[in-house]
Design a protein around this motif. Structure first.
Motif, PDB file in Angstrom:
ATOM      1  N   GLN A 161      40.439 -60.061  -8.361  1.00  0.00           N
ATOM      2  CA  GLN A 161      39.945 -59.036  -9.279  1.00  0.00           C
ATOM      3  C   GLN A 161      39.052 -59.648 -10.355  1.00  0.00           C
ATOM      4  O   GLN A 161      38.002 -59.091 -10.715  1.00  0.00           O
ATOM      5  CB  GLN A 161      41.127 -58.301  -9.918  1.00  0.00           C
ATOM      6  CG  GLN A 161      41.879 -57.397  -8.957  1.00  0.00           C
ATOM      7  CD  GLN A 161      43.130 -56.807  -9.581  1.00  0.00           C
ATOM      8  OE1 GLN A 161      43.610 -57.296 -10.615  1.00  0.00           O
ATOM      9  NE2 GLN A 161      43.674 -55.769  -8.945  1.00  0.00           N
ATOM     10  N   TYR A 162      39.475 -60.800 -10.856  1.00  0.00           N
ATOM     11  CA  TYR A 162      38.663 -61.476 -11.870  1.00  0.00           C
ATOM     12  C   TYR A 162      37.311 -61.895 -11.296  1.00  0.00           C
ATOM     13  O   TYR A 162      36.255 -61.680 -11.919  1.00  0.00           O
ATOM     14  CB  TYR A 162      39.406 -62.700 -12.397  1.00  0.00           C
ATOM     15  CG  TYR A 162      38.535 -63.633 -13.209  1.00  0.00           C
ATOM     16  CD1 TYR A 162      38.176 -63.322 -14.523  1.00  0.00           C
ATOM     17  CD2 TYR A 162      38.049 -64.813 -12.648  1.00  0.00           C
ATOM     18  CE1 TYR A 162      37.354 -64.169 -15.260  1.00  0.00           C
ATOM     19  CE2 TYR A 162      37.236 -65.666 -13.375  1.00  0.00           C
ATOM     20  CZ  TYR A 162      36.891 -65.342 -14.684  1.00  0.00           C
ATOM     21  OH  TYR A 162      36.079 -66.177 -15.405  1.00  0.00           O
ATOM     22  N   GLU A 163      37.317 -62.472 -10.094  1.00  0.00           N
ATOM     23  CA  GLU A 163      36.064 -62.921  -9.498  1.00  0.00           C
ATOM     24  C   GLU A 163      35.163 -61.744  -9.148  1.00  0.00           C
ATOM     25  O   GLU A 163      33.921 -61.832  -9.274  1.00  0.00           O
ATOM     26  CB  GLU A 163      36.356 -63.755  -8.251  1.00  0.00           C
ATOM     27  CG  GLU A 163      37.048 -65.078  -8.565  1.00  0.00           C
ATOM     28  CD  GLU A 163      37.357 -65.874  -7.314  1.00  0.00           C
ATOM     29  OE1 GLU A 163      37.106 -65.341  -6.206  1.00  0.00           O
ATOM     30  OE2 GLU A 163      37.833 -67.019  -7.437  1.00  0.00           O
ATOM     31  N   ALA A 164      35.746 -60.621  -8.711  1.00  0.00           N
ATOM     32  CA  ALA A 164      34.931 -59.437  -8.412  1.00  0.00           C
ATOM     33  C   ALA A 164      34.314 -58.872  -9.688  1.00  0.00           C
ATOM     34  O   ALA A 164      33.124 -58.463  -9.711  1.00  0.00           O
ATOM     35  CB  ALA A 164      35.789 -58.382  -7.713  1.00  0.00           C
ATOM     36  N   ALA A 165      35.088 -58.828 -10.774  1.00  0.00           N
ATOM     37  CA  ALA A 165      34.549 -58.334 -12.048  1.00  0.00           C
ATOM     38  C   ALA A 165      33.453 -59.256 -12.571  1.00  0.00           C
ATOM     39  O   ALA A 165      32.427 -58.800 -13.111  1.00  0.00           O
ATOM     40  CB  ALA A 165      35.678 -58.203 -13.066  1.00  0.00           C
ATOM     41  N   ARG A 166      33.647 -60.541 -12.406  1.00  0.00           N
ATOM     42  CA  ARG A 166      32.633 -61.510 -12.853  1.00  0.00           C
ATOM     43  C   ARG A 166      31.349 -61.354 -12.038  1.00  0.00           C
ATOM     44  O   ARG A 166      30.232 -61.410 -12.586  1.00  0.00           O
ATOM     45  CB  ARG A 166      33.191 -62.918 -12.712  1.00  0.00           C
ATOM     46  CG  ARG A 166      32.260 -64.021 -13.185  1.00  0.00           C
ATOM     47  CD  ARG A 166      33.018 -65.340 -13.239  1.00  0.00           C
ATOM     48  NE  ARG A 166      32.144 -66.432 -13.615  1.00  0.00           N
ATOM     49  CZ  ARG A 166      31.475 -67.207 -12.750  1.00  0.00           C
ATOM     50  NH1 ARG A 166      31.607 -66.988 -11.438  1.00  0.00           N
ATOM     51  NH2 ARG A 166      30.692 -68.179 -13.173  1.00  0.00           N
ATOM     52  N   ALA A 167      31.508 -61.155 -10.715  1.00  0.00           N
ATOM     53  CA  ALA A 167      30.323 -60.951  -9.879  1.00  0.00           C
ATOM     54  C   ALA A 167      29.588 -59.669 -10.263  1.00  0.00           C
ATOM     55  O   ALA A 167      28.344 -59.607 -10.223  1.00  0.00           O
ATOM     56  CB  ALA A 167      30.740 -60.913  -8.407  1.00  0.00           C
ATOM     57  N   ARG A 168      30.352 -58.639 -10.655  1.00  0.00           N
ATOM     58  CA  ARG A 168      29.707 -57.389 -11.079  1.00  0.00           C
ATOM     59  C   ARG A 168      28.929 -57.584 -12.373  1.00  0.00           C
ATOM     60  O   ARG A 168      27.811 -57.080 -12.516  1.00  0.00           O
ATOM     61  CB  ARG A 168      30.762 -56.307 -11.256  1.00  0.00           C
ATOM     62  CG  ARG A 168      30.175 -54.983 -11.737  1.00  0.00           C
ATOM     63  CD  ARG A 168      31.247 -53.942 -11.931  1.00  0.00           C
ATOM     64  NE  ARG A 168      30.662 -52.701 -12.425  1.00  0.00           N
ATOM     65  CZ  ARG A 168      31.363 -51.591 -12.682  1.00  0.00           C
ATOM     66  NH1 ARG A 168      32.691 -51.604 -12.496  1.00  0.00           N
ATOM     67  NH2 ARG A 168      30.758 -50.498 -13.119  1.00  0.00           N
ATOM     68  N   ARG A 169      29.516 -58.319 -13.322  1.00  0.00           N
ATOM     69  CA  ARG A 169      28.814 -58.557 -14.585  1.00  0.00           C
ATOM     70  C   ARG A 169      27.525 -59.342 -14.351  1.00  0.00           C
ATOM     71  O   ARG A 169      26.492 -59.082 -14.984  1.00  0.00           O
ATOM     72  CB  ARG A 169      29.730 -59.315 -15.548  1.00  0.00           C
ATOM     73  CG  ARG A 169      30.894 -58.470 -16.078  1.00  0.00           C
ATOM     74  CD  ARG A 169      31.556 -59.146 -17.277  1.00  0.00           C
ATOM     75  NE  ARG A 169      32.055 -60.470 -16.962  1.00  0.00           N
ATOM     76  CZ  ARG A 169      33.294 -60.706 -16.508  1.00  0.00           C
ATOM     77  NH1 ARG A 169      34.126 -59.686 -16.305  1.00  0.00           N
ATOM     78  NH2 ARG A 169      33.684 -61.930 -16.261  1.00  0.00           N
ATOM     79  N   GLN A 170      27.590 -60.310 -13.437  1.00  0.00           N
ATOM     80  CA  GLN A 170      26.383 -61.072 -13.130  1.00  0.00           C
ATOM     81  C   GLN A 170      25.312 -60.173 -12.505  1.00  0.00           C
ATOM     82  O   GLN A 170      24.116 -60.310 -12.788  1.00  0.00           O
ATOM     83  CB  GLN A 170      26.732 -62.228 -12.177  1.00  0.00           C
ATOM     84  CG  GLN A 170      27.561 -63.320 -12.818  1.00  0.00           C
ATOM     85  CD  GLN A 170      27.967 -64.385 -11.815  1.00  0.00           C
ATOM     86  OE1 GLN A 170      27.880 -64.168 -10.609  1.00  0.00           O
ATOM     87  NE2 GLN A 170      28.405 -65.532 -12.331  1.00  0.00           N
ATOM     88  N   TYR A 171      25.754 -59.252 -11.663  1.00  0.00           N
ATOM     89  CA  TYR A 171      24.795 -58.343 -11.027  1.00  0.00           C
ATOM     90  C   TYR A 171      24.177 -57.391 -12.053  1.00  0.00           C
ATOM     91  O   TYR A 171      22.974 -57.094 -12.013  1.00  0.00           O
ATOM     92  CB  TYR A 171      25.495 -57.560  -9.922  1.00  0.00           C
ATOM     93  CG  TYR A 171      24.616 -56.518  -9.265  1.00  0.00           C
ATOM     94  CD1 TYR A 171      23.646 -56.891  -8.341  1.00  0.00           C
ATOM     95  CD2 TYR A 171      24.760 -55.164  -9.582  1.00  0.00           C
ATOM     96  CE1 TYR A 171      22.835 -55.933  -7.737  1.00  0.00           C
ATOM     97  CE2 TYR A 171      23.955 -54.206  -8.986  1.00  0.00           C
ATOM     98  CZ  TYR A 171      22.998 -54.597  -8.065  1.00  0.00           C
ATOM     99  OH  TYR A 171      22.190 -53.651  -7.474  1.00  0.00           O
ATOM    100  N   ASP A 172      25.014 -56.901 -12.989  1.00  0.00           N
ATOM    101  CA  ASP A 172      24.503 -55.977 -14.006  1.00  0.00           C
ATOM    102  C   ASP A 172      23.535 -56.667 -14.962  1.00  0.00           C
ATOM    103  O   ASP A 172      22.633 -56.022 -15.532  1.00  0.00           O
ATOM    104  CB  ASP A 172      25.666 -55.371 -14.797  1.00  0.00           C
ATOM    105  CG  ASP A 172      26.514 -54.433 -13.945  1.00  0.00           C
ATOM    106  OD1 ASP A 172      26.004 -53.965 -12.898  1.00  0.00           O
ATOM    107  OD2 ASP A 172      27.694 -54.189 -14.298  1.00  0.00           O
ATOM    108  N   ALA A 173      23.737 -57.981 -15.150  1.00  0.00           N
ATOM    109  CA  ALA A 173      22.909 -58.693 -16.126  1.00  0.00           C
ATOM    110  C   ALA A 173      21.552 -59.107 -15.570  1.00  0.00           C
ATOM    111  O   ALA A 173      20.665 -59.521 -16.337  1.00  0.00           O
ATOM    112  CB  ALA A 173      23.651 -59.930 -16.627  1.00  0.00           C
ATOM    113  N   VAL A 174      21.332 -59.014 -14.275  1.00  0.00           N
ATOM    114  CA  VAL A 174      20.088 -59.484 -13.692  1.00  0.00           C
ATOM    115  C   VAL A 174      18.985 -58.438 -13.883  1.00  0.00           C
ATOM    116  O   VAL A 174      19.243 -57.232 -13.988  1.00  0.00           O
ATOM    117  CB  VAL A 174      20.290 -59.800 -12.187  1.00  0.00           C
ATOM    118  CG1 VAL A 174      20.441 -58.523 -11.382  1.00  0.00           C
ATOM    119  CG2 VAL A 174      19.134 -60.637 -11.650  1.00  0.00           C
ATOM    120  N   ASP A 175      17.757 -58.899 -13.933  1.00  0.00           N
ATOM    121  CA  ASP A 175      16.596 -58.014 -14.045  1.00  0.00           C
ATOM    122  C   ASP A 175      16.396 -57.300 -12.709  1.00  0.00           C
ATOM    123  O   ASP A 175      16.263 -57.948 -11.665  1.00  0.00           O
ATOM    124  CB  ASP A 175      15.356 -58.841 -14.395  1.00  0.00           C
ATOM    125  CG  ASP A 175      14.138 -57.968 -14.644  1.00  0.00           C
ATOM    126  OD1 ASP A 175      14.259 -56.724 -14.541  1.00  0.00           O
ATOM    127  OD2 ASP A 175      13.072 -58.538 -14.925  1.00  0.00           O
TER     128      ASP A 175
END
Length: 401
Positions: free
Chosen positions: A133-147
């Protein structure tokens, strides 16, 4: 500072020396293949050297322990040597008796371990889900932060996010399956009873086909340091040195020369020796089979088996007419002499009127010719033949017409 302590280093060196095969007269050597349970544990009671194991026979399944003594230096004769199967069984039985008090405790621990494994697996899955769950949330934050315009990077981050979500979903399904289907269910009452029975009867667990010879060797080596053995007359004098310093003295009967595990039992040999004076080989084989006797290999008897046994033990073959020369008669011959039926002659034997002997069940009844001349037997036969009760007064003889 070293990676390990000095005490651990010395222990490792001692273990390496003990496991070295053929490097020392004193080392036990490592556990190797073979059916023998005690290689490396025997020490000669005469010269103090370790005994060697030798395999022979068809398939190499017959073991023998031998002390070579000073053969390597002086070409002298071996100190001692003996077959391994009987002594292996005796020492294994002694080990089981030592382990018996621990059997029930081990069974209870096995029950607890069974339940604990299920709890541990569930806890492990829950921890893995939290990490996923932590790794999935982290991957989502990285995706949201990209241009969004940087499609190459956004596509790669989206792929990583999807992988984490798939891993999370698989773990959740596995946990749900564990909770509903219970991959490791609690032991039933029958399972618990079976475990307790094995705890009380370690011999059954020891002889189980699922237990390998290597496992039995490891158990024995955990309990026994060495075994000092010597040959005294026809027995093996054994001193077992247990881990911890205890000693146990025991004696094991040594196999005689030429005696192997395939040897026919002594009572069967004696029976064949007696039957050979009454019957030919084919009839002897039939009687042995009816009596439930088996050859050394557990097979049924045939004429050739009986012939081979006679040749091995020097038993002469039956000669036609030798029974008559000794004044012995069979039940059929007795019936002809007394002029009664075979059933009547058998009833006379069963009632004790006519003395007879039978070597084993199924063997022919043997009656001495002298017993057939007895007046009591004659009167009984006449009375049974005429179907009249015989008088108890010996003066009143029956009238024969």
């Amino acid at each position: 500072e070293g990676y390990i302590s000095w005490a651990e280093f010395e222990r490792n060196q001692h273990l390496i020396a003990e496991n070295a095969n053929g490097k020392s007269y004193m080392g036990r050597g490592s556990i190797r293949r073979g059916e023998a349970l005690l290689p490396g544990l025997f020490r000669c009671g005469r010269c103090g050297r370790r005994l060697h194991i030798q395999y022979s026979g068809k398939g190499g399944n017959t073991q023998r322990y031998v002390c070579r003594g000073t053969f390597g230096d002086m070409a002298a004769a071996n100190c001692i040597g003996f077959g391994g199967m009987r002594v292996d069984r005796a020492v294994a039985q002694e080990v089981l008796e030592r382990l018996q008090p621990l059997g029930i405790e081990a069974a209870l621990q096995a029950m607890e371990a069974h339940t604990q494994r299920h709890s541990d697996k569930r806890q492990q899955l829950e921890n893995s889900i939290k990490q996923a769950q932590y790794e999935a949330a982290r991957a989502r934050r990285q995706y949201d932060a990209v241009d969004p315009d940087n499609r190459l990077v956004a596509g790669e981050l989206e792929r990583r996010w999807n992988e984490k979500l798939i891993q999370l979903r698989d773990l959740e399904i596995e946990l749900e399956t564990l909770s509903t289907d219970r991959d490791m269910p609690a032991l039933s009452a029958d399972d618990r009873a079976r475990l307790m029975k094995l705890g009380r009867d370690l011999g059954q667990a020891w002889d189980s086909p699922s237990v390998s010879t290597e496992t039995r060797k490891k158990i024995i080596r955990l309990l026994i340091t060495e075994i000092v053995v010597d040959i005294v007359d026809d027995t093996l004098a054994i001193i077992i040195h247990w881990q911890g310093g205890d000693h146990t003295r025991m004696t094991v009967k040594k196999n005689k020369i030429g005696q192997t595990r395939w040897a026919v039992k002594a009572d069967v040999v004696d029976l064949v020796r007696a039957l050979a004076r009454q019957l030919p080989d084919l009839s002897i084989a039939a009687i042995l089979n009816r009596s439930g006797k088996r050859t050394g290999h557990g097979a049924s008897w045939t004429r050739s088996h009986v012939c081979s046994l006679r040749n091995t033990y020097g038993i002469p073959v039956y000669r036609e007419g030798e029974r008559a020369e000794r004044g012995e008669r069979t039940l059929d011959e007795t019936a002809d002499i007394l002029k009664v039926s075979r059933a009547t002659a058998y009833r006379m034997v069963s009632s004790g009127v006519l003395p007879a002997r039978q070597l084993c069940a199924g063997a022919p009844w043997i009656i001495q010719l002298s017993d057939l001349q007895d007046d009591t037997v004659r009167r009984e036969a006449d009375a049974r033949r005429s179907r009249r009760p015989i008088s108890q007064d010996p003066v009143q003889n029956p009238l024969l017409f």
